[in-house]
Design a protein around this motif. Structure first.
Motif, PDB file in Angstrom:
ATOM      1  N   ASP A 169       1.346   3.670  -2.878  1.00 26.27           N
ATOM      2  CA  ASP A 169       1.075   5.861  -2.351  1.00 26.27           C
ATOM      3  C   ASP A 169       2.226   6.450  -2.632  1.00 26.27           C
ATOM      4  O   ASP A 169       1.718   7.305  -3.107  1.00 26.27           O
ATOM      5  CB  ASP A 169       0.713   5.831  -0.829  1.00 26.27           C
ATOM      6  CG  ASP A 169      -0.870   5.233  -1.014  1.00 26.27           C
ATOM      7  OD1 ASP A 169      -1.761   4.723  -1.892  1.00 26.27           O
ATOM      8  OD2 ASP A 169      -0.879   4.860   0.172  1.00 26.27           O
ATOM      9  N   CYS A 170       3.192   5.576  -2.414  1.00 23.74           N
ATOM     10  CA  CYS A 170       4.586   7.462  -2.355  1.00 23.74           C
ATOM     11  C   CYS A 170       5.270   6.631  -3.313  1.00 23.74           C
ATOM     12  O   CYS A 170       6.171   7.767  -3.868  1.00 23.74           O
ATOM     13  CB  CYS A 170       5.594   6.862  -0.872  1.00 23.74           C
ATOM     14  SG  CYS A 170       4.309   7.689   0.701  1.00 23.74           S
ATOM     15  N   SER A 200       0.771  -1.012   0.222  1.00 26.65           N
ATOM     16  CA  SER A 200       0.021  -0.483   0.064  1.00 26.65           C
ATOM     17  C   SER A 200       1.119   1.124   0.006  1.00 26.65           C
ATOM     18  O   SER A 200       0.749   2.705  -0.879  1.00 26.65           O
ATOM     19  CB  SER A 200      -0.998  -0.069   1.248  1.00 26.65           C
ATOM     20  OG  SER A 200      -1.636   1.254   1.184  1.00 26.65           O
TER      21      SER A 200
END
Length: 275
Positions: free
Chosen positions: A272-273, A268
């Motif tokens: 996201d990053c 995740s």
């Protein structure tokens, strides 16, 4: 007492294990009339690295030592036996005692609030972290840090239990490419049955521990604690100190998400990053 002797002649092969290793390589290579390029090809490295190893300017990898034993008749494993001494020379004197303990440990429990610990860093991540200190021997420091990790993959691996703050995965060290590779490595460790990785989720509250530390256990003898710090880390063996560290680590594990949620959390954060 460290292996350095400031009054000694740095050109003397006996000045350090690193110089001795390089001198022995050069002696055997020249005895065979072998070119540095030929040894470099066998060791999967370039001519310049062979030259720097021979003059004691670079720390050899284990693969380099193994190549020397293959290429030099009658070495009988001498260079692989010398290699740990040469490698140890790359670490600061105050850290060498800990490295020896780490090599003997049957299990290592680690916590770090801000960074991925050196024992599980990728080469790119290690280089980015170490570069911030502007060292003159960056390549040697990276080599030494990566070679330490062999304890996790040897025939009887040291079992690792790692607890990290979630911010460790979100703080960009180096580049996004470096972080993707580092998180993938952590995910592999988390999925390895021999090891455990737990993440303390960021819920906006401080859990109370700001200092990185490790607990080392052995097949014989009591546990010890290594506390990371500036400018030097230190090892604690007193019973009360070890008991306090064990209690702190138990609480950190209890605060962290379960190990079987780690891979999903890493996926995740990667999406996201770093996608």
């Amino acid at each position: 007492m460290s292996v350095e002797n400031e009054s000694a002649d740095p050109a003397d092969p006996a000045w350090s294990p690193l110089k001795h290793f390089g001198s022995e390589v050069q002696l055997e290579r020249e005895r065979l009339g072998m070119k540095r390029a030929a040894l470099g090809k066998a060791a999967n490295c370039g001519y310049s690295l062979v030259a720097k190893v021979e003059t004691g300017e670079r720390v050899p990898t284990l693969e380099f030592a193994q190549a020397c034993d293959r290429m030099f008749p009658h070495s009988n494993g001498r260079f692989v036996r010398l290699w740990p001494l040469a490698l140890r020379y790359a670490f600061p004197p105050w850290f060498r005692a800990y490295v020896e303990l780490e090599e003997k440990a049957t299990s290592v429990r680690m916590f770090h609030p801000q960074l991925v610990p050196g024992l599980v860093q990728t080469e790119g991540y290690a280089r980015a972290v170490l570069r911030t200190g502007r060292p003159t021997n960056l390549d040697d420091l990276v080599t030494a840090r990566i070679e330490r990790q062999r304890i996790l993959t040897r025939e009887k691996p040291t079992r690792l239990w790692l607890v990290l703050n979630e911010v460790v995965l979100r703080n960009v060290v180096g580049t996004k490419d470096v972080m993707r590779a580092q998180l993938a490595h952590l995910r592999d460790l988390a999925e390895n049955p021999a090891h455990r990785v737990q993440i303390i989720r960021d819920n906006g509250k401080h859990h109370g521990w700001a200092s990185p530390f490790s607990l080392l256990s052995f097949s014989e003898g009591a546990d010890v604690v290594h506390v990371d710090g500036f400018p030097k880390g230190y090892v604690l063996a007193e019973t009360d100190d070890v008991a306090s560290a064990q209690d702190a680590y138990d609480l950190l594990k209890a605060m962290a998400a379960p190990p079987d949620e780690t891979a999903e959390l890493i996926d995740s954060i990667t999406k996201d990053c770093y996608s």
